[in-house]
Design a protein around this motif. Structure first.
Motif, PDB file in Angstrom:
ATOM      1  N   VAL A   1       3.560   9.106   4.307  1.00  0.00           N
ATOM      2  CA  VAL A   1       3.244   9.094   2.875  1.00  0.00           C
ATOM      3  C   VAL A   1       2.328  10.267   2.542  1.00  0.00           C
ATOM      4  CG1 VAL A   1       2.082   7.817   1.041  1.00  0.00           C
ATOM      5  CG2 VAL A   1       3.544   6.618   2.669  1.00  0.00           C
ATOM      6  N   THR A   2       2.700  11.033   1.519  1.00  0.00           N
ATOM      7  CA  THR A   2       1.868  12.112   1.001  1.00  0.00           C
ATOM      8  C   THR A   2       1.212  11.627  -0.282  1.00  0.00           C
ATOM      9  OG1 THR A   2       3.357  13.779   1.934  1.00  0.00           O
ATOM     10  CG2 THR A   2       1.842  14.502   0.200  1.00  0.00           C
ATOM     11  N   HIS A   3      -0.091  11.490  -0.268  1.00  0.00           N
ATOM     12  CA  HIS A   3      -0.803  10.907  -1.407  1.00  0.00           C
ATOM     13  C   HIS A   3      -0.947  11.944  -2.522  1.00  0.00           C
ATOM     14  CE1 HIS A   3      -4.237   9.458  -3.815  1.00  0.00           C
ATOM     15  NE2 HIS A   3      -3.741   8.268  -3.520  1.00  0.00           N
ATOM     16  N   GLU A   4      -0.430  11.624  -3.681  1.00  0.00           N
ATOM     17  CA  GLU A   4      -0.578  12.430  -4.889  1.00  0.00           C
ATOM     18  C   GLU A   4      -0.983  11.492  -6.014  1.00  0.00           C
ATOM     19  OE1 GLU A   4       3.029  14.497  -5.591  1.00  0.00           O
ATOM     20  OE2 GLU A   4       2.941  15.676  -3.734  1.00  0.00           O
ATOM     21  N   SER A   5      -2.256  11.485  -6.314  1.00  0.00           N
ATOM     22  CA  SER A   5      -2.775  10.522  -7.280  1.00  0.00           C
ATOM     23  C   SER A   5      -2.188  10.761  -8.664  1.00  0.00           C
ATOM     24  CB  SER A   5      -4.304  10.619  -7.339  1.00  0.00           C
ATOM     25  OG  SER A   5      -4.805   9.710  -8.304  1.00  0.00           O
TER      26      SER A   5
ATOM     27  N   VAL B   1       0.830  -1.205   0.000  1.00  0.00           N
ATOM     28  CA  VAL B   1       0.000   0.000   0.000  1.00  0.00           C
ATOM     29  C   VAL B   1       0.861   1.250   0.000  1.00  0.00           C
ATOM     30  CG1 VAL B   1      -1.678   1.313   1.349  1.00  0.00           C
ATOM     31  CG2 VAL B   1      -1.961  -1.147   1.076  1.00  0.00           C
ATOM     32  N   ARG B   2       1.891   1.258   0.805  1.00  0.00           N
ATOM     33  CA  ARG B   2       2.757   2.441   0.871  1.00  0.00           C
ATOM     34  C   ARG B   2       3.488   2.670  -0.451  1.00  0.00           C
ATOM     35  NH1 ARG B   2       8.037   2.379   2.218  1.00  0.00           N
ATOM     36  NH2 ARG B   2       7.814   0.326   3.215  1.00  0.00           N
ATOM     37  N   THR B   3       3.943   1.598  -1.077  1.00  0.00           N
ATOM     38  CA  THR B   3       4.704   1.738  -2.313  1.00  0.00           C
ATOM     39  C   THR B   3       3.826   2.190  -3.477  1.00  0.00           C
ATOM     40  OG1 THR B   3       6.185  -0.019  -1.550  1.00  0.00           O
ATOM     41  CG2 THR B   3       6.281   0.551  -3.883  1.00  0.00           C
ATOM     42  N   ASN B   4       2.582   1.697  -3.525  1.00  0.00           N
ATOM     43  CA  ASN B   4       1.691   1.989  -4.645  1.00  0.00           C
ATOM     44  C   ASN B   4       0.570   2.945  -4.250  1.00  0.00           C
ATOM     45  OD1 ASN B   4       2.772  -0.183  -6.650  1.00  0.00           O
ATOM     46  ND2 ASN B   4       2.366  -1.318  -4.771  1.00  0.00           N
TER      47      ASN B   4
ATOM     48  N   ILE C   1      -3.777   4.559  -6.470  1.00  0.00           N
ATOM     49  CA  ILE C   1      -5.153   4.281  -6.054  1.00  0.00           C
ATOM     50  C   ILE C   1      -5.806   5.613  -5.687  1.00  0.00           C
ATOM     51  CG2 ILE C   1      -4.650   1.944  -5.262  1.00  0.00           C
ATOM     52  CD1 ILE C   1      -4.476   2.986  -2.432  1.00  0.00           C
ATOM     53  N   PRO C   2      -7.139   5.680  -5.718  1.00  0.00           N
ATOM     54  CA  PRO C   2      -7.810   6.933  -5.336  1.00  0.00           C
ATOM     55  C   PRO C   2      -7.487   7.344  -3.906  1.00  0.00           C
ATOM     56  CG  PRO C   2      -9.327   5.455  -6.470  1.00  0.00           C
ATOM     57  CD  PRO C   2      -8.085   4.661  -6.209  1.00  0.00           C
ATOM     58  N   HIS C   3      -7.686   8.624  -3.640  1.00  0.00           N
ATOM     59  CA  HIS C   3      -7.345   9.166  -2.337  1.00  0.00           C
ATOM     60  C   HIS C   3      -8.177   8.533  -1.234  1.00  0.00           C
ATOM     61  CE1 HIS C   3      -5.763  12.041   0.519  1.00  0.00           C
ATOM     62  NE2 HIS C   3      -7.003  12.398   0.868  1.00  0.00           N
ATOM     63  N   GLU C   4      -9.486   8.345  -1.487  1.00  0.00           N
ATOM     64  CA  GLU C   4     -10.354   7.739  -0.473  1.00  0.00           C
ATOM     65  C   GLU C   4      -9.938   6.303  -0.180  1.00  0.00           C
ATOM     66  OE1 GLU C   4     -11.293   9.229  -3.156  1.00  0.00           O
ATOM     67  OE2 GLU C   4     -12.223  11.102  -2.438  1.00  0.00           O
ATOM     68  N   ALA C   5      -9.566   5.563  -1.236  1.00  0.00           N
ATOM     69  CA  ALA C   5      -9.134   4.176  -1.029  1.00  0.00           C
ATOM     70  C   ALA C   5      -7.841   4.128  -0.221  1.00  0.00           C
ATOM     71  CB  ALA C   5      -8.937   3.490  -2.381  1.00  0.00           C
ATOM     72  N   PHE C   6      -6.945   5.070  -0.453  1.00  0.00           N
ATOM     73  CA  PHE C   6      -5.704   5.099   0.326  1.00  0.00           C
ATOM     74  C   PHE C   6      -5.977   5.399   1.793  1.00  0.00           C
ATOM     75  CE2 PHE C   6      -2.365   7.844   2.132  1.00  0.00           C
ATOM     76  CZ  PHE C   6      -1.357   6.901   2.252  1.00  0.00           C
ATOM     77  N   LEU C   7      -6.898   6.339   2.060  1.00  0.00           N
ATOM     78  CA  LEU C   7      -7.216   6.670   3.451  1.00  0.00           C
ATOM     79  C   LEU C   7      -7.854   5.488   4.164  1.00  0.00           C
ATOM     80  CD1 LEU C   7      -8.567  10.331   3.111  1.00  0.00           C
ATOM     81  CD2 LEU C   7      -6.289   9.573   3.826  1.00  0.00           C
ATOM     82  N   GLU C   8      -8.700   4.739   3.465  1.00  0.00           N
ATOM     83  CA  GLU C   8      -9.308   3.560   4.089  1.00  0.00           C
ATOM     84  C   GLU C   8      -8.260   2.515   4.445  1.00  0.00           C
ATOM     85  OE1 GLU C   8     -12.230   2.135   1.417  1.00  0.00           O
ATOM     86  OE2 GLU C   8     -13.626   3.819   1.732  1.00  0.00           O
ATOM     87  N   ARG C   9      -7.341   2.276   3.538  1.00  0.00           N
ATOM     88  CA  ARG C   9      -6.294   1.285   3.812  1.00  0.00           C
ATOM     89  C   ARG C   9      -5.353   1.779   4.914  1.00  0.00           C
ATOM     90  NH1 ARG C   9      -8.153   0.681  -1.127  1.00  0.00           N
ATOM     91  NH2 ARG C   9      -8.040  -1.349  -2.183  1.00  0.00           N
TER      92      ARG C   9
END
Length: 251
Positions: free
Chosen positions: A233-237, A64-67, A71-79
């Motif tokens: 991790v800073t999420h940038e889709s 999850v951290r690597t990829n 994935i969408p921002h909401e999906a990343f927050l859920e994981r």
């Protein structure tokens, strides 16, 4: 100036038939023997279900951290919440360390001795056999020139500065054949074979799930470190402009 002082040789075909081919054949057959000897010495153990679950959980968190950006921002927050939730997150579970128990297990030392025996002893036997019977032979020539820095690498067993560096001795060819047989061993014995030293090292360092499920590993500290890494991790889709990129590429 060095190229003018080098000496050219004409290699007899008998050297190929009675030196090079026997070395290749012996190393190939000895590698197959070592493969089956390693399988015979290998100890079959029952897997620890708890350790495997912990290793798989850690591998999922690392995936999850690597990829994260794919994935969408909401999906990343859920994981991320699934792993790092303060009370219910799976990476916040308290795991007691059992390093002393694993160190006290004599089977771990026996397995280590078996691995070293199956790796070191065959190499000593093969190297001693090549050095005893075929020391001092010039058995091949590279089709490209080499600088003088490669002389100690390709001309082991012969100290002759007038010899062209592109010539290879039997002692140096041993190491080239040792790595060159990897593809043949994979074809005959399969990818996960015990005849290749590099393959054995790669299996030991193959990834977190293989290494972390072993004895003596403090999974609590690994969970804590992965939890901190996931928080940073800073999420940038990277999928925001996917449609536009796809349409532009198709035009």
């Amino acid at each position: 100036m060095e190229a003018q002082n080098t000496q050219l040789l004409v290699l007899d075909s008998s050297i190929r038939n009675w030196v090079l081919l026997p070395i290749v054949l012996f190393m190939f057959l000895f590698g197959i023997l070592r493969h089956y000897a390693t399988i015979a010495l290998r100890t079959t153990r029952k897997n620890d279900k708890a350790k495997l679950e912990q290793a798989q959980t850690l591998a999922r968190a690392q995936t999850v951290r690597t990829n994260a950006n794919w994935i969408p921002h909401e999906a990343f927050l859920e994981r991320k919440a699934f792993f790092n939730q303060p009370e219910t997150g799976v990476l916040n579970k308290k795991i007691p360390a059992n390093t002393l128990a694993s160190m006290a297990d004599p089977n771990n030392m026996v397995d280590m001795m078996k691995t070293n025996f199956a790796t070191i002893v065959p190499n000593i036997v093969m190297w001693g056999w090549v050095s005893y019977f075929f020391s001092g032979f010039v058995i091949a020539k590279f089709p490209f020139p080499l600088t003088g820095r490669f002389r100690g690498m390709v001309q082991r067993g012969i100290e002759l500065n007038s010899l062209d560096v592109s010539y290879v001795t039997s002692a140096s060819m041993y190491f080239l054949i040792l790595f060159g047989l990897r593809g043949l061993f994979s074809l005959v014995l399969g990818e996960a074979n015990a005849a290749d030293d590099a393959q054995l090292m790669q299996q030991q360092m193959m990834g977190p799930a293989a290494a972390m499920a072993g004895p003596g590993v403090d999974m609590g500290k690994l969970f804590e470190a992965e939890r901190d890494n996931l928080e940073l991790v800073t999420h940038e889709s990277k999928l925001k402009e996917a449609e536009t990129t796809l349409l532009n590429s198709s035009q």
